[in-house]
Design a protein around this motif. Structure first.
Motif, mmCIF file in Angstrom:
data_model
loop_
_atom_site.group_PDB
_atom_site.id
_atom_site.type_symbol
_atom_site.label_atom_id
_atom_site.label_comp_id
_atom_site.label_asym_id
_atom_site.label_seq_id
_atom_site.Cartn_x
_atom_site.Cartn_y
_atom_site.Cartn_z
ATOM 1 N N PRO A 125 -39.132 53.971 144.204
ATOM 2 C CA PRO A 125 -37.948 53.122 144.004
ATOM 3 C C PRO A 125 -36.669 53.906 144.288
ATOM 4 C CG PRO A 125 -38.768 53.871 141.889
ATOM 5 C CD PRO A 125 -39.706 54.416 142.920
ATOM 6 N N THR A 126 -36.316 54.006 145.551
ATOM 7 C CA THR A 126 -35.263 54.918 146.002
ATOM 8 C C THR A 126 -33.951 54.715 145.267
ATOM 9 O OG1 THR A 126 -36.303 54.818 148.179
ATOM 10 C CG2 THR A 126 -34.124 55.826 148.054
ATOM 11 N N ARG A 127 -33.610 53.467 145.044
ATOM 12 C CA ARG A 127 -32.333 53.189 144.376
ATOM 13 C C ARG A 127 -32.329 53.758 142.955
ATOM 14 N NH1 ARG A 127 -30.078 47.062 144.430
ATOM 15 N NH2 ARG A 127 -28.210 47.294 143.135
ATOM 16 N N GLY A 128 -33.407 53.562 142.235
ATOM 17 C CA GLY A 128 -33.505 54.102 140.888
ATOM 18 C C GLY A 128 -33.523 55.620 140.887
ATOM 19 N N LEU A 129 -34.220 56.229 141.852
ATOM 20 C CA LEU A 129 -34.240 57.685 141.954
ATOM 21 C C LEU A 129 -32.843 58.222 142.248
ATOM 22 C CD1 LEU A 129 -37.520 58.199 144.038
ATOM 23 C CD2 LEU A 129 -37.230 58.390 141.564
ATOM 24 N N ALA A 130 -32.115 57.531 143.115
ATOM 25 C CA ALA A 130 -30.762 57.970 143.447
ATOM 26 C C ALA A 130 -29.834 57.892 142.236
ATOM 27 C CB ALA A 130 -30.205 57.115 144.588
ATOM 28 N N ARG A 131 -29.976 56.816 141.447
ATOM 29 C CA ARG A 131 -29.126 56.685 140.258
ATOM 30 C C ARG A 131 -29.502 57.737 139.216
ATOM 31 N NH1 ARG A 131 -27.230 53.961 143.636
ATOM 32 N NH2 ARG A 131 -26.314 51.865 143.431
#
Length: 262
Positions: free
Chosen positions: A205-211
């Motif tokens: 989940p790239t977006r969650g990892l980035a956040r």
């Protein structure tokens, strides 16, 4: 396309290799320019969901190439502050703020700015033969590229000062023991270990990892109350994401999730 680096992109993973093995992948102005171009390309490609940074040959990176004419000694004094401002500081900012996990695969010596560039990555996996050297003291300088900031936060003031003032090499095993890096693995296992983690991130989940990356990195600046408010805001945002819905659906159905990074 590039003369001092290699860039390979496949299956959501970008692999950026510093490619001056005859100089232990030390940085020149030309290499800085090519790395910046490569990161621009990676950041613009939304099919890329993780970045692996490594070095060619027997070393990760020996820092600054002291033979490069932009910093060569002799003649007129050189403004090293300008070198930091124009090249090293922007690189550290890009790596720490990139919208995806960044893995450093440290395949050999990481010295000077090379060590701190590796430590600026989100996950550092090092071969057992690798060493981390804060070599700045040997030439009368300070640990730049974020070294004075990140070292005490990772290993505490006493160890940070020891590393910075003596310039003694730190083995990969000791670096893991001290919490300086995520993992030390046998040399022959490095590529597989990094590839496995990069694939996991590229399918995650790239977006969650980035956040997650962003909040942890900025938490030094905030009080607990402020951080709790940020966590509330980001959880609200991510709760509406496709990946959260997919993660819950997959958990309920007891199947692997199919994250898209949205």
């Amino acid at each position: 396309m590039f003369e001092t680096i290699k860039l390979d992109v496949a299956d959501g993973v970008a692999r950026l290799t510093l490619n001056r093995p005859d100089r232990l992948n030390s940085f020149t102005v030309a290499m800085h320019a090519e790395v910046a171009r490569a990161i621009d390309r990676i950041d613009d490609d939304h099919n890329v969901r993780t970045l692996v940074l490594t070095g060619a040959g027997r070393g990760f990176c020996a820092g600054q190439d002291l033979g490069d004419r932009a910093v060569a000694p002799g003649g007129e004094p050189v403004d090293l502050g300008e070198s930091v401002e124009l090249y090293y500081a922007p690189l550290i900012r890009r790596l720490t703020r990139l919208r995806m996990p960044v893995i450093a695969a440290v395949n050999g010596v990481a010295a000077g700015a090379g060590a701190n560039i590796a430590l600026a990555c989100d996950i550092v996996i090092a071969a057992r033969s690798a060493k981390f050297i804060q070599s700045f003291a040997n030439i009368g300088l300070i640990p730049d590229s974020g070294g004075t900031w990140i070292l005490p936060r990772l290993v505490g003031q006493a160890r940070a000062l020891g590393l910075a003032l003596t310039g003694e090499p730190l083995s990969a095993e000791k670096a893991q023991e001290w919490g300086l890096i995520w993992r030390c693995v046998d040399d022959e296992a490095l590529d597989a270990e990094v590839a496995g983690l990069a694939t996991r991130f590229a399918k995650g989940p790239t977006r969650g990892l980035a956040r997650t990356k962003s909040l942890i990195r900025s938490s030094w600046l905030h009080s607990l109350d402020a951080e709790l408010d940020l966590e509330r805001d980001v959880m609200r945002e991510l709760g509406f994401s496709h990946d959260y819905q997919e993660g819950v659906a997959a958990f309920t159905a007891k199947r692997p999730p199919n994250f898209t990074g949205r």
